[in-house]
Design a protein around this motif. Structure first.
Motif, PDB file in Angstrom:
ATOM      1  N   ALA A 143      -0.502 -40.621 -10.610  1.00  0.00           N
ATOM      2  CA  ALA A 143      -0.999 -39.436 -11.324  1.00  0.00           C
ATOM      3  C   ALA A 143      -1.523 -39.809 -12.705  1.00  0.00           C
ATOM      4  N   GLU A 144      -0.824 -40.700 -13.393  1.00  0.00           N
ATOM      5  CA  GLU A 144      -1.269 -41.125 -14.727  1.00  0.00           C
ATOM      6  C   GLU A 144      -2.574 -41.903 -14.651  1.00  0.00           C
ATOM      7  N   ARG A 145      -2.651 -42.803 -13.681  1.00  0.00           N
ATOM      8  CA  ARG A 145      -3.878 -43.588 -13.521  1.00  0.00           C
ATOM      9  C   ARG A 145      -5.056 -42.689 -13.130  1.00  0.00           C
ATOM     10  N   ALA A 146      -4.803 -41.710 -12.268  1.00  0.00           N
ATOM     11  CA  ALA A 146      -5.862 -40.801 -11.836  1.00  0.00           C
ATOM     12  C   ALA A 146      -6.341 -39.928 -12.996  1.00  0.00           C
ATOM     13  N   ALA A 147      -5.398 -39.407 -13.774  1.00  0.00           N
ATOM     14  CA  ALA A 147      -5.756 -38.549 -14.904  1.00  0.00           C
ATOM     15  C   ALA A 147      -6.611 -39.301 -15.917  1.00  0.00           C
ATOM     16  N   ALA A 148      -6.341 -40.582 -16.074  1.00  0.00           N
ATOM     17  CA  ALA A 148      -7.072 -41.394 -17.060  1.00  0.00           C
ATOM     18  C   ALA A 148      -8.549 -41.549 -16.715  1.00  0.00           C
ATOM     19  N   VAL A 149      -8.889 -41.352 -15.427  1.00  0.00           N
ATOM     20  CA  VAL A 149     -10.292 -41.479 -15.023  1.00  0.00           C
ATOM     21  C   VAL A 149     -10.834 -40.152 -14.476  1.00  0.00           C
ATOM     22  N   GLY A 150     -10.216 -39.038 -14.904  1.00  0.00           N
ATOM     23  CA  GLY A 150     -10.752 -37.719 -14.600  1.00  0.00           C
ATOM     24  C   GLY A 150     -10.610 -37.267 -13.169  1.00  0.00           C
ATOM     25  N   MET A 151      -9.557 -37.737 -12.482  1.00  0.00           N
ATOM     26  CA  MET A 151      -9.323 -37.335 -11.097  1.00  0.00           C
ATOM     27  C   MET A 151      -7.977 -36.606 -11.026  1.00  0.00           C
ATOM     28  N   PRO A 152      -7.966 -35.285 -11.034  1.00  0.00           N
ATOM     29  CA  PRO A 152      -6.713 -34.526 -11.086  1.00  0.00           C
ATOM     30  C   PRO A 152      -5.858 -34.720  -9.839  1.00  0.00           C
ATOM     31  N   MET A 153      -4.564 -34.813 -10.042  1.00  0.00           N
ATOM     32  CA  MET A 153      -3.638 -35.046  -8.939  1.00  0.00           C
ATOM     33  C   MET A 153      -2.324 -34.336  -9.229  1.00  0.00           C
ATOM     34  N   HIS A 154      -1.753 -33.726  -8.201  1.00  0.00           N
ATOM     35  CA  HIS A 154      -0.486 -33.005  -8.380  1.00  0.00           C
ATOM     36  C   HIS A 154       0.280 -33.042  -7.070  1.00  0.00           C
ATOM     37  N   GLN A 155       1.132 -34.051  -6.918  1.00  0.00           N
ATOM     38  CA  GLN A 155       1.927 -34.204  -5.705  1.00  0.00           C
ATOM     39  C   GLN A 155       3.347 -33.704  -5.952  1.00  0.00           C
ATOM     40  N   THR A 156       3.863 -32.909  -5.019  1.00  0.00           N
ATOM     41  CA  THR A 156       5.196 -32.338  -5.149  1.00  0.00           C
ATOM     42  C   THR A 156       6.000 -32.619  -3.878  1.00  0.00           C
ATOM     43  N   GLU A 157       7.231 -32.141  -3.866  1.00  0.00           N
ATOM     44  CA  GLU A 157       8.069 -32.321  -2.682  1.00  0.00           C
ATOM     45  C   GLU A 157       7.503 -31.568  -1.477  1.00  0.00           C
ATOM     46  N   GLU A 158       6.682 -30.557  -1.735  1.00  0.00           N
ATOM     47  CA  GLU A 158       6.103 -29.772  -0.644  1.00  0.00           C
ATOM     48  C   GLU A 158       4.743 -30.302  -0.179  1.00  0.00           C
ATOM     49  N   SER A 159       4.191 -31.295  -0.872  1.00  0.00           N
ATOM     50  CA  SER A 159       2.864 -31.804  -0.522  1.00  0.00           C
ATOM     51  C   SER A 159       2.851 -32.359   0.900  1.00  0.00           C
ATOM     52  N   ARG A 160       1.748 -32.096   1.581  1.00  0.00           N
ATOM     53  CA  ARG A 160       1.618 -32.531   2.967  1.00  0.00           C
ATOM     54  C   ARG A 160       0.385 -33.413   3.138  1.00  0.00           C
ATOM     55  N   SER A 161       0.437 -34.242   4.167  1.00  0.00           N
ATOM     56  CA  SER A 161      -0.690 -35.095   4.536  1.00  0.00           C
ATOM     57  C   SER A 161      -1.405 -34.465   5.719  1.00  0.00           C
ATOM     58  N   TYR A 162      -2.743 -34.485   5.653  1.00  0.00           N
ATOM     59  CA  TYR A 162      -3.532 -33.800   6.679  1.00  0.00           C
ATOM     60  C   TYR A 162      -4.577 -34.722   7.298  1.00  0.00           C
ATOM     61  N   ASN A 163      -5.067 -34.323   8.449  1.00  0.00           N
ATOM     62  CA  ASN A 163      -6.145 -35.055   9.097  1.00  0.00           C
ATOM     63  C   ASN A 163      -7.428 -34.947   8.267  1.00  0.00           C
ATOM     64  N   THR A 164      -8.210 -36.032   8.223  1.00  0.00           N
ATOM     65  CA  THR A 164      -9.393 -36.051   7.359  1.00  0.00           C
ATOM     66  C   THR A 164     -10.692 -36.336   8.110  1.00  0.00           C
ATOM     67  N   PHE A 165     -10.660 -36.349   9.436  1.00  0.00           N
ATOM     68  CA  PHE A 165     -11.874 -36.712  10.164  1.00  0.00           C
ATOM     69  C   PHE A 165     -13.007 -35.722   9.911  1.00  0.00           C
ATOM     70  N   GLY A 166     -12.684 -34.426   9.873  1.00  0.00           N
ATOM     71  CA  GLY A 166     -13.714 -33.434   9.571  1.00  0.00           C
ATOM     72  C   GLY A 166     -14.299 -33.631   8.183  1.00  0.00           C
ATOM     73  N   ALA A 167     -13.463 -34.039   7.248  1.00  0.00           N
ATOM     74  CA  ALA A 167     -13.946 -34.309   5.885  1.00  0.00           C
ATOM     75  C   ALA A 167     -14.931 -35.473   5.888  1.00  0.00           C
ATOM     76  N   HIS A 168     -14.651 -36.488   6.697  1.00  0.00           N
ATOM     77  CA  HIS A 168     -15.575 -37.627   6.778  1.00  0.00           C
ATOM     78  C   HIS A 168     -16.903 -37.217   7.401  1.00  0.00           C
ATOM     79  N   ARG A 169     -16.854 -36.331   8.395  1.00  0.00           N
ATOM     80  CA  ARG A 169     -18.114 -35.852   8.992  1.00  0.00           C
ATOM     81  C   ARG A 169     -18.916 -35.055   7.973  1.00  0.00           C
ATOM     82  N   LEU A 170     -18.233 -34.251   7.186  1.00  0.00           N
ATOM     83  CA  LEU A 170     -18.921 -33.454   6.170  1.00  0.00           C
ATOM     84  C   LEU A 170     -19.509 -34.362   5.085  1.00  0.00           C
TER      85      LEU A 170
END
Length: 217
Positions: A81-108
Protein backbone atom coordinates in the motif's frame (compact mmCIF):
# COMPACT_ATOMS: atom_id res chain seq x y z
CA UNK A 1 14.52 13.10 -33.20
CA UNK A 2 13.56 11.27 -30.00
CA UNK A 3 14.05 7.52 -29.72
CA UNK A 4 11.00 5.26 -30.05
CA UNK A 5 10.69 2.70 -27.28
CA UNK A 6 8.19 -0.16 -27.25
CA UNK A 7 7.00 -1.42 -23.87
CA UNK A 8 4.96 -4.57 -23.24
CA UNK A 9 3.55 -4.49 -19.71
CA UNK A 10 2.60 -8.08 -18.90
CA UNK A 11 0.40 -8.13 -15.81
CA UNK A 12 -2.87 -9.06 -14.14
CA UNK A 13 -5.49 -6.74 -12.69
CA UNK A 14 -5.48 -9.03 -9.63
CA UNK A 15 -1.78 -8.40 -8.94
CA UNK A 16 -1.07 -5.63 -6.38
CA UNK A 17 2.60 -5.46 -7.35
CA UNK A 18 1.44 -4.81 -10.92
CA UNK A 19 -0.19 -1.60 -9.66
CA UNK A 20 3.10 -0.63 -8.03
CA UNK A 21 5.00 -1.47 -11.20
CA UNK A 22 2.65 0.40 -13.52
CA UNK A 23 2.76 3.47 -11.30
CA UNK A 24 6.56 3.31 -11.28
CA UNK A 25 6.74 2.89 -15.04
CA UNK A 26 4.36 5.77 -15.78
CA UNK A 27 6.21 8.02 -13.34
CA UNK A 28 9.48 7.20 -15.08
CA UNK A 29 7.96 7.95 -18.48
CA UNK A 30 6.72 11.32 -17.19
CA UNK A 31 10.22 12.14 -15.95
CA UNK A 32 11.79 11.29 -19.30
CA UNK A 33 9.19 13.37 -21.11
CA UNK A 34 9.86 14.24 -24.74
CA UNK A 35 13.34 12.69 -24.71
CA UNK A 36 11.75 9.48 -26.03
CA UNK A 37 8.50 8.32 -27.63
CA UNK A 38 6.83 5.42 -25.86
CA UNK A 39 4.59 2.78 -27.40
CA UNK A 40 2.90 0.98 -24.50
CA UNK A 41 0.90 -2.24 -24.70
CA UNK A 42 -0.95 -3.84 -21.78
CA UNK A 43 -0.52 -7.60 -22.11
CA UNK A 44 -2.64 -10.26 -20.33
CA UNK A 45 -1.57 -12.69 -17.63
CA UNK A 46 -3.95 -14.47 -15.25
CA UNK A 47 -2.66 -15.27 -11.78
CA UNK A 48 -5.81 -17.17 -10.82
CA UNK A 49 -7.46 -18.41 -14.03
CA UNK A 50 -9.60 -20.91 -12.10
CA UNK A 51 -11.01 -18.37 -9.65
CA UNK A 52 -14.66 -19.36 -9.02
CA UNK A 53 -17.63 -17.05 -9.38
CA UNK A 54 -17.91 -14.81 -6.33
CA UNK A 55 -14.18 -15.02 -5.73
CA UNK A 56 -12.24 -16.02 -2.62
CA UNK A 57 -11.11 -14.19 0.48
CA UNK A 58 -7.75 -12.70 -0.49
CA UNK A 59 -6.09 -13.07 2.89
CA UNK A 60 -7.09 -16.70 3.23
CA UNK A 61 -5.93 -17.43 -0.32
CA UNK A 62 -2.52 -15.79 0.21
CA UNK A 63 -1.92 -17.48 3.54
CA UNK A 64 -2.67 -20.85 1.99
CA UNK A 65 -0.66 -20.21 -1.19
CA UNK A 66 2.46 -18.68 0.36
CA UNK A 67 2.28 -19.98 3.92
CA UNK A 68 1.83 -16.47 5.36
CA UNK A 69 0.69 -16.05 8.94
CA UNK A 70 -1.56 -13.12 9.87
CA UNK A 71 1.36 -10.87 10.88
CA UNK A 72 3.20 -11.51 7.63
CA UNK A 73 0.04 -10.86 5.64
CA UNK A 74 -0.54 -7.50 7.35
CA UNK A 75 3.08 -6.43 6.88
CA UNK A 76 2.94 -7.40 3.22
CA UNK A 77 -0.23 -5.37 2.69
CA UNK A 78 1.27 -2.35 4.44
CA UNK A 79 4.42 -2.39 2.30
CA UNK A 80 2.48 -2.75 -0.94
CA UNK A 81 0.00 0.00 0.00
CA UNK A 82 2.83 2.41 0.81
CA UNK A 83 4.69 1.63 -2.39
CA UNK A 84 1.48 1.98 -4.43
CA UNK A 85 0.53 5.29 -2.82
CA UNK A 86 3.98 6.69 -3.61
CA UNK A 87 3.32 6.27 -7.34
CA UNK A 88 -0.32 7.38 -7.36
CA UNK A 89 -1.99 3.97 -7.35
CA UNK A 90 -4.62 3.83 -4.56
CA UNK A 91 -4.95 0.57 -2.67
CA UNK A 92 -7.07 -0.51 0.29
CA UNK A 93 -6.96 -4.17 1.28
CA UNK A 94 -8.92 -5.36 4.32
CA UNK A 95 -9.87 -8.63 5.98
CA UNK A 96 -12.98 -8.67 3.79
CA UNK A 97 -11.12 -8.12 0.49
CA UNK A 98 -11.74 -10.80 -2.10
CA UNK A 99 -9.93 -12.04 -5.19
CA UNK A 100 -11.91 -12.24 -8.41
CA UNK A 101 -11.63 -13.63 -11.91
CA UNK A 102 -10.04 -11.15 -14.34
CA UNK A 103 -10.46 -12.72 -17.78
CA UNK A 104 -13.27 -10.34 -18.74
CA UNK A 105 -11.09 -7.43 -17.66
CA UNK A 106 -8.33 -8.64 -19.98
CA UNK A 107 -10.79 -8.86 -22.88
CA UNK A 108 -11.96 -5.33 -22.17
CA UNK A 109 -8.36 -4.11 -22.03
CA UNK A 110 -7.69 -5.75 -25.39
CA UNK A 111 -10.63 -3.82 -26.82
CA UNK A 112 -9.35 -0.57 -25.29
CA UNK A 113 -6.02 -1.25 -26.97
CA UNK A 114 -7.74 -1.24 -30.36
CA UNK A 115 -8.90 2.31 -29.57
CA UNK A 116 -5.47 3.61 -28.61
CA UNK A 117 -2.64 3.56 -26.11
CA UNK A 118 -4.08 6.36 -23.99
CA UNK A 119 -7.41 4.60 -23.67
CA UNK A 120 -5.84 1.26 -22.74
CA UNK A 121 -3.52 2.71 -20.10
CA UNK A 122 -6.35 4.73 -18.58
CA UNK A 123 -8.58 1.65 -18.38
CA UNK A 124 -5.77 -0.41 -16.87
CA UNK A 125 -5.26 2.16 -14.12
CA UNK A 126 -8.98 2.28 -13.43
CA UNK A 127 -9.33 -1.50 -13.29
CA UNK A 128 -6.45 -1.73 -10.82
CA UNK A 129 -8.24 0.84 -8.65
CA UNK A 130 -11.54 -0.99 -8.96
CA UNK A 131 -9.89 -4.25 -7.88
CA UNK A 132 -7.46 -3.13 -5.17
CA UNK A 133 -9.13 -0.02 -3.73
CA UNK A 134 -12.86 -0.47 -4.33
CA UNK A 135 -12.60 -4.30 -4.23
CA UNK A 136 -15.38 -4.71 -6.77
CA UNK A 137 -15.93 -8.01 -8.57
CA UNK A 138 -14.11 -7.77 -11.92
CA UNK A 139 -16.00 -10.80 -13.23
CA UNK A 140 -19.24 -8.79 -13.16
CA UNK A 141 -20.30 -7.08 -16.38
CA UNK A 142 -21.63 -3.93 -14.71
CA UNK A 143 -18.34 -3.41 -12.84
CA UNK A 144 -16.31 -3.61 -16.05
CA UNK A 145 -18.68 -1.37 -17.99
CA UNK A 146 -18.60 1.26 -15.24
CA UNK A 147 -14.79 1.19 -15.23
CA UNK A 148 -14.75 1.81 -18.96
CA UNK A 149 -17.31 4.61 -18.67
CA UNK A 150 -15.34 6.24 -15.83
CA UNK A 151 -12.35 6.77 -18.15
CA UNK A 152 -14.46 8.13 -21.00
CA UNK A 153 -15.01 4.98 -23.06
CA UNK A 154 -18.34 4.12 -24.64
CA UNK A 155 -20.41 2.15 -22.13
CA UNK A 156 -22.58 0.41 -24.72
CA UNK A 157 -19.56 -0.71 -26.72
CA UNK A 158 -17.86 -1.94 -23.53
CA UNK A 159 -20.96 -3.91 -22.53
CA UNK A 160 -21.12 -5.50 -25.96
CA UNK A 161 -17.49 -6.64 -25.66
CA UNK A 162 -18.01 -8.15 -22.20
CA UNK A 163 -21.33 -9.86 -22.89
CA UNK A 164 -20.40 -11.19 -26.34
CA UNK A 165 -17.19 -12.87 -25.24
CA UNK A 166 -15.32 -10.97 -27.93
CA UNK A 167 -11.50 -11.12 -27.94
CA UNK A 168 -11.47 -14.41 -26.03
CA UNK A 169 -9.27 -16.09 -28.65
CA UNK A 170 -6.97 -13.08 -28.91
CA UNK A 171 -6.41 -12.89 -25.16
CA UNK A 172 -5.82 -16.64 -24.89
CA UNK A 173 -3.28 -16.42 -27.71
CA UNK A 174 -1.45 -13.51 -26.07
CA UNK A 175 -1.33 -15.32 -22.73
CA UNK A 176 0.11 -18.42 -24.42
CA UNK A 177 2.71 -16.33 -26.25
CA UNK A 178 4.08 -14.78 -23.07
CA UNK A 179 4.17 -18.13 -21.29
CA UNK A 180 6.10 -19.61 -24.21
CA UNK A 181 8.55 -16.71 -23.95
CA UNK A 182 9.21 -17.69 -20.34
CA UNK A 183 7.10 -15.17 -18.46
CA UNK A 184 5.97 -16.88 -15.24
CA UNK A 185 5.50 -13.94 -12.86
CA UNK A 186 4.14 -10.42 -13.08
CA UNK A 187 4.62 -7.61 -13.59
CA UNK A 188 7.08 -8.33 -16.36
CA UNK A 189 8.04 -5.34 -18.46
CA UNK A 190 9.62 -6.10 -21.84
CA UNK A 191 11.37 -3.19 -23.54
CA UNK A 192 11.88 -3.26 -27.31
CA UNK A 193 11.29 -7.04 -27.36
CA UNK A 194 14.76 -7.40 -25.85
CA UNK A 195 15.10 -6.27 -22.23
CA UNK A 196 13.16 -7.50 -19.21
CA UNK A 197 12.43 -5.57 -16.01
CA UNK A 198 10.70 -7.80 -13.45
CA UNK A 199 8.61 -6.94 -10.42
CA UNK A 200 7.03 -3.85 -8.92
CA UNK A 201 10.09 -1.67 -9.38
CA UNK A 202 10.30 1.98 -8.25
CA UNK A 203 10.36 4.80 -10.81
CA UNK A 204 14.14 5.13 -10.55
CA UNK A 205 14.69 1.56 -11.77
CA UNK A 206 12.42 2.04 -14.77
CA UNK A 207 13.90 5.43 -15.57
CA UNK A 208 17.42 4.03 -15.54
CA UNK A 209 16.44 1.14 -17.82
CA UNK A 210 14.52 3.34 -20.26
CA UNK A 211 17.24 5.97 -20.46
CA UNK A 212 19.79 3.24 -21.13
CA UNK A 213 17.69 1.85 -23.97
CA UNK A 214 17.12 5.37 -25.35
CA UNK A 215 20.83 6.05 -25.40
CA UNK A 216 21.59 3.01 -27.58
CA UNK A 217 22.29 3.65 -31.24
Amino acid sequence: MSKKIKIDFVSDVACPWCAVGLGGLLTAIDRIGSEAQFEIHMQPFELNPDMPKGGQNTGERLMKKYGFDQARLQENRKVIAERAAAVGMPMHQTEESRSYNTFGAHRLLHWAGTLGQEQQVALKRQLLKVYHFDNYDTSETDVLVQAAQDVGLDADAARDVVESGRYTDEVRAEQAKWRELGITSVPSVIINDKYLVSGGQPPEAFEQALRQVASET
